[in-house]
Structures are given as structure tokens and as C-alpha cells.
Write a protein that holds these residues in place. Sequence first.
Motif, PDB file in Angstrom:
ATOM      1  N   ARG A 134       7.090  -5.432   6.530  1.00  0.00           N
ATOM      2  CA  ARG A 134       6.056  -5.001   7.475  1.00  0.00           C
ATOM      3  C   ARG A 134       6.031  -3.479   7.512  1.00  0.00           C
ATOM      4  N   TYR A 135       4.836  -2.925   7.542  1.00  0.00           N
ATOM      5  CA  TYR A 135       4.685  -1.469   7.671  1.00  0.00           C
ATOM      6  C   TYR A 135       3.407  -1.203   8.453  1.00  0.00           C
ATOM      7  N   ASP A 136       3.539  -0.678   9.633  1.00  0.00           N
ATOM      8  CA  ASP A 136       2.374  -0.431  10.478  1.00  0.00           C
ATOM      9  C   ASP A 136       1.796   0.941  10.168  1.00  0.00           C
ATOM     10  N   GLY A 137       0.750   0.943   9.388  1.00  0.00           N
ATOM     11  CA  GLY A 137       0.138   2.212   9.038  1.00  0.00           C
ATOM     12  C   GLY A 137      -0.911   2.052   7.956  1.00  0.00           C
ATOM     13  N   THR A 138      -1.620   3.141   7.699  1.00  0.00           N
ATOM     14  CA  THR A 138      -2.629   3.203   6.642  1.00  0.00           C
ATOM     15  C   THR A 138      -2.070   4.047   5.511  1.00  0.00           C
ATOM     16  N   VAL A 139      -2.026   3.479   4.320  1.00  0.00           N
ATOM     17  CA  VAL A 139      -1.421   4.159   3.184  1.00  0.00           C
ATOM     18  C   VAL A 139      -2.477   4.421   2.114  1.00  0.00           C
ATOM     19  N   THR A 140      -2.169   5.384   1.255  1.00  0.00           N
ATOM     20  CA  THR A 140      -2.925   5.571   0.025  1.00  0.00           C
ATOM     21  C   THR A 140      -1.924   5.635  -1.110  1.00  0.00           C
ATOM     22  N   TYR A 141      -2.397   5.376  -2.338  1.00  0.00           N
ATOM     23  CA  TYR A 141      -1.459   5.206  -3.461  1.00  0.00           C
ATOM     24  C   TYR A 141      -1.886   6.067  -4.648  1.00  0.00           C
ATOM     25  N   HIS A 142      -0.920   6.830  -5.164  1.00  0.00           N
ATOM     26  CA  HIS A 142      -1.130   7.656  -6.360  1.00  0.00           C
ATOM     27  C   HIS A 142      -0.528   6.970  -7.574  1.00  0.00           C
ATOM     28  N   ASP A 143      -1.310   6.840  -8.637  1.00  0.00           N
ATOM     29  CA  ASP A 143      -0.813   6.245  -9.886  1.00  0.00           C
ATOM     30  C   ASP A 143      -0.164   7.321 -10.740  1.00  0.00           C
ATOM     31  N   SER A 144       1.149   7.269 -10.850  1.00  0.00           N
ATOM     32  CA  SER A 144       1.866   8.256 -11.659  1.00  0.00           C
ATOM     33  C   SER A 144       1.557   8.067 -13.138  1.00  0.00           C
ATOM     34  N   CYS A 145       1.472   9.185 -13.850  1.00  0.00           N
ATOM     35  CA  CYS A 145       0.954   9.165 -15.225  1.00  0.00           C
ATOM     36  C   CYS A 145       1.737   8.246 -16.160  1.00  0.00           C
ATOM     37  N   SER A 146       3.051   8.383 -16.200  1.00  0.00           N
ATOM     38  CA  SER A 146       3.845   7.604 -17.163  1.00  0.00           C
ATOM     39  C   SER A 146       3.803   6.121 -16.851  1.00  0.00           C
ATOM     40  N   GLY A 147       3.955   5.771 -15.590  1.00  0.00           N
ATOM     41  CA  GLY A 147       3.900   4.362 -15.210  1.00  0.00           C
ATOM     42  C   GLY A 147       2.563   3.749 -15.578  1.00  0.00           C
ATOM     43  N   SER A 163       0.559  -7.765   0.528  1.00  0.00           N
ATOM     44  CA  SER A 163       1.327  -8.776   1.260  1.00  0.00           C
ATOM     45  C   SER A 163       2.094  -8.191   2.435  1.00  0.00           C
ATOM     46  N   VAL A 164       2.106  -6.866   2.569  1.00  0.00           N
ATOM     47  CA  VAL A 164       2.894  -6.214   3.623  1.00  0.00           C
ATOM     48  C   VAL A 164       2.127  -6.289   4.949  1.00  0.00           C
ATOM     49  N   GLU A 165       2.726  -6.916   5.929  1.00  0.00           N
ATOM     50  CA  GLU A 165       2.076  -7.063   7.241  1.00  0.00           C
ATOM     51  C   GLU A 165       1.870  -5.704   7.904  1.00  0.00           C
ATOM     52  N   GLY A 166       0.708  -5.519   8.513  1.00  0.00           N
ATOM     53  CA  GLY A 166       0.422  -4.295   9.250  1.00  0.00           C
ATOM     54  C   GLY A 166      -0.075  -3.153   8.401  1.00  0.00           C
ATOM     55  N   LEU A 167      -0.075  -3.314   7.085  1.00  0.00           N
ATOM     56  CA  LEU A 167      -0.432  -2.224   6.184  1.00  0.00           C
ATOM     57  C   LEU A 167      -1.894  -2.305   5.776  1.00  0.00           C
ATOM     58  N   THR A 168      -2.565  -1.162   5.806  1.00  0.00           N
ATOM     59  CA  THR A 168      -3.927  -1.028   5.296  1.00  0.00           C
ATOM     60  C   THR A 168      -3.907  -0.025   4.152  1.00  0.00           C
ATOM     61  N   LEU A 169      -4.507  -0.374   3.023  1.00  0.00           N
ATOM     62  CA  LEU A 169      -4.557   0.524   1.868  1.00  0.00           C
ATOM     63  C   LEU A 169      -5.943   1.146   1.757  1.00  0.00           C
ATOM     64  N   ASN A 170      -6.004   2.474   1.858  1.00  0.00           N
ATOM     65  CA  ASN A 170      -7.227   3.219   1.577  1.00  0.00           C
ATOM     66  C   ASN A 170      -7.071   3.825   0.184  1.00  0.00           C
TER      67      ASN A 170
END
Length: 256
Positions: A134-147, A163-170
Amino acid sequence: MAEKHPAPRVGLFVTCLVDLFRPTVGFAAVKLLEDAGCTVEVPSAQTCCGQPAFNSGDRRTAQELARNTIAAFEGFDYVVVPSGSCGGQIKKHYPELLADDPAWAARAQRLSARTYELVSFLADVLGMTDTGARYDGTVTYHDSCSGLRELGVKEQPRRLLASVEGLTLNELPGAEVCCGFGGTFCVKYPDVSNRMVEAKTADIQGTQADTLLAGDMGCLLNMAGKLKREGSAIRVRHVAEVLAGVTDTPPIGEKA
């Protein structure tokens, strides 16, 4: 009665940056793997994967470090790395580095075939769909180059984050654009690197997320440092910390 299969024996390649700057990521990786039914070991003989030497043209040192890593991790069912850049070095570049060494070429190929980036391993190999976090918050995600470019890590973290409860992905505009770290690139070309991370942090701020996630410590340290210098309140974490529910430590770049 269904046949019981032995737990996969995983060797965790911790990485230098995790070891020195963010051990919490290593603990989160162990938790995720053990919760998924793996037996996890951290070989004490591991050192640097050799990527800085490789990128700087020091082939001899890179080969020595590759041989040390291969010897340390032989015998495991899988090698798992919480970093696309170090994972890419082992999986993609070790076979190239040692291709002309009859004593090590096949060993490099075998290790390459068993090496995975952490989130890719959880999603693609183990078939994990929910970490129970669970993570209560709004997150954003950076795609690292090598990965992203060497290992194809793109949808896997997003699937698990969903699947993480409380999480919103922008989603982050230009999520696939380099943050300007690039290993030795940021040292050799600091002005260019700074302009790149400035553009990246502007996009991050525009998402109105309260937390920035990525899967590579080099990128995270670079972006966290710039955000802090700009006075941003955005928290920065490795994706493994959120997926494992290990978020009781200060975000990256902040003191306890």
C-alpha cells in the motif's frame, strides 16, 4: 498430491550505488523475492559490475570485474539486479567483453541467460501480479535508459504498481527521455547533463505527483539532487521500495 518444486535460488547483485547510498533498496528487493517464494543470497565476493570502466574504454579492468562477478554468481538459478544499468552490463555486455576468452566466454553466456532486472524478474519470470503493498500518494515513473532499451523494462513496473493500494500513477511526459545521468556522461559533460535534468524535473513537476519512482539508483540520485536544489517537495524513491512496502525511511536525498 501436486509435486512440490524447490524454491528458486536467487543471487542478488546489490550494485555499488544501492550498497553505498541506498541499502533500503537491497532490503526491499530481498523482501519482494522472498515473499515470491525465492531463496535469496547475497554473495560477499561481489564488487562493481565493471560498467564505469567499460563505458570509459578500460576494457581490461571491465573484464577483470566481469570474471569476478561470474565466479561469485555461478551456481544460482537466477541473478537478480535492482538496476537496469548493472543488469544490462551483466546480461548484454559480459558476453561481448569475454567473447575472445576461451576459459570465460561460455561462462559469461550462461550467467547472461540467468540474469534479470528485479521488476522484470518478478513480473515476467515469477508471474507476480500483486505485491500486497500500500502507498497513499500520486506517483510518476521515469523509464531509465538501460532498463528500457537494453532489457525491455517498461510495462512490468506499471503492471505491479497498478496493484498497490492507495497509489495513483500520473504518467510522465517524456518518460523514456534520458535524465542526463548516463554514468560517466554527467561527469564528462556536466553542462549538457544539467540541461537534460532541468527539462526532466520540469516534466516531473508538471505531473503534480508527490512521488517520483524509477528503477535505477543513478537516475534517482541525479533527479533527486536536482529537485532538491530547485526546492521541490516531491519525494523520490526506488520502485522496489514502494512495491515492497518499505517506505519508512526518508526519501532519496533527504536525511533522517
